[in-house]
Design an enzyme around this catalytic site. Sequence first.
Site, mmCIF file in Angstrom:
data_model
loop_
_atom_site.group_PDB
_atom_site.id
_atom_site.type_symbol
_atom_site.label_atom_id
_atom_site.label_comp_id
_atom_site.label_asym_id
_atom_site.label_seq_id
_atom_site.Cartn_x
_atom_site.Cartn_y
_atom_site.Cartn_z
ATOM 1 N N PHE A 11 24.411 12.903 27.972
ATOM 2 C CA PHE A 11 24.337 13.923 29.027
ATOM 3 C C PHE A 11 23.667 13.377 30.296
ATOM 4 C CE2 PHE A 11 21.309 17.308 30.515
ATOM 5 C CZ PHE A 11 22.209 17.941 31.349
ATOM 6 N N ILE A 12 22.438 12.892 30.174
ATOM 7 C CA ILE A 12 21.761 12.366 31.368
ATOM 8 C C ILE A 12 22.436 11.069 31.815
ATOM 9 C CG2 ILE A 12 19.576 11.493 32.319
ATOM 10 C CD1 ILE A 12 18.085 13.332 30.390
ATOM 11 N N ASP A 31 26.619 2.414 24.498
ATOM 12 C CA ASP A 31 26.427 3.702 23.813
ATOM 13 C C ASP A 31 27.185 3.653 22.491
ATOM 14 O OD1 ASP A 31 25.783 6.837 25.128
ATOM 15 O OD2 ASP A 31 26.662 6.626 23.136
ATOM 16 N N ASN A 32 26.587 4.192 21.444
ATOM 17 C CA ASN A 32 27.296 4.190 20.150
ATOM 18 C C ASN A 32 28.023 5.512 19.884
ATOM 19 O OD1 ASN A 32 25.255 5.923 19.572
ATOM 20 N ND2 ASN A 32 24.502 4.846 17.756
ATOM 21 N N GLY A 36 26.414 10.993 22.372
ATOM 22 C CA GLY A 36 27.235 10.918 23.584
ATOM 23 C C GLY A 36 28.709 11.030 23.203
ATOM 24 N N THR A 95 15.995 4.466 15.316
ATOM 25 C CA THR A 95 16.753 4.378 16.570
ATOM 26 C C THR A 95 15.802 4.224 17.748
ATOM 27 O OG1 THR A 95 18.445 5.813 15.662
ATOM 28 C CG2 THR A 95 18.411 5.590 18.042
ATOM 29 N N TYR A 149 9.465 12.478 16.184
ATOM 30 C CA TYR A 149 10.115 12.253 17.483
ATOM 31 C C TYR A 149 9.071 11.866 18.530
ATOM 32 C CZ TYR A 149 12.964 13.320 21.610
ATOM 33 O OH TYR A 149 13.643 13.252 22.806
ATOM 34 N N LYS A 153 8.573 8.128 20.276
ATOM 35 C CA LYS A 153 8.686 7.929 21.720
ATOM 36 C C LYS A 153 7.371 7.417 22.309
ATOM 37 C CE LYS A 153 11.878 8.249 23.722
ATOM 38 N NZ LYS A 153 13.006 7.261 23.810
#
Length: 325
Positions: A11-12, A31-32, A36, A95, A149, A153
């Site tokens: 999206f971004i 991108d995998n 997306g 990831t 999460y 990050k």
Amino acid sequence: MHVLITGGAGFIGSHLTRHLLDRGDTVSILDNLSTGSFANIEPFVANPRYHFAIDTLDNPLVLDRLASQADAIIHLAAAVGVQLVVERPTETIETNVLGTHAVLSAARRYRCRTLIASTSEVYGKGVKIPFSEEDDLLLGPSSRSRWSYAASKLLDEFLGLAAYREHALPVTVVRFFNTVGPGQTGRYGMVVPRFVRQALRGEEITVYGDGEQSRCFCHVYDTVNALASLLDQPDQTAGQIYNVGSRQEVTINQLAQEVIARAGTGSTIRYVPYSEAYAPGFEDMRRRVPDMTKLQTAIGWQATRNLGQILDDVIAYERARLALA
Ligand code: UDP
């Protein structure tokens, strides 16, 4: 400038691609297609200044080749959305942390200017409003997978800042606050596309909890503008963390009412207990408001679009999508 965007089909990432191509940059994306989609990149594939690779970040050959051609890397690829994180915590951690490690290693080989995407989730259960970059962070226990999460990050942020300090790599970290706009999928719990789709179909709007929790929604057009400006100013912004978000705070009840009024389809609100909406023991953030002083001082940026404009854009996009379906 040649910019590599990881997560460029998201999206971004796809809005950022359009913004950078429009201003004359060359863009490669990796991108995998996990969250997306190819539909997001289709409008660009005929552009001679656009290149894409569908692959994961753990393919070192592809990442190395793309980084070697790039002046800058914007690392957006990540496991996103609270629902996904609760359902698949192993994937989230791997990831996010291994992906960022791979990106920073490649960036170091070619001395790429690097932006690392982080999230307002790292502020966790902080109660000092607004959230400012130097605040202490208050995460919940590791027995609750939702915090994986934020923790993953946060580790990405540490990795990025360490690359700046130890290797003089010009890395900047950005913490996104509830970025929304046309093209966002509602699949992973995101509230704005969900409410808009529910309203356009004349369904009940599902407000979780009592709806008095609040958020600040930032139009993705404003967000990508901030990223592009940061990219251009490594001298002032390397080694720093910046909040990127809007200061307009709304409760989820107000959001639901605004969506209903603007969509004009007469939906009603249905309150859904958190225990039904998420896994048992889920903790929601009560308020999430960014302090935007630091970014405004550094690059003169502030969000320019209000909630009404955001919702009108999302409603127009979703109407068109429904008409095509
Ligand atoms: N939410 C809601 N109904 C929905 C989806 C989300 O009431 O159908 C609430 C959610 O509990 C949270 C807020 O909307 O309080 C924002 O959720 P989102 O997943 O968009 O972002 P978050 O801020 O939680 O990362």
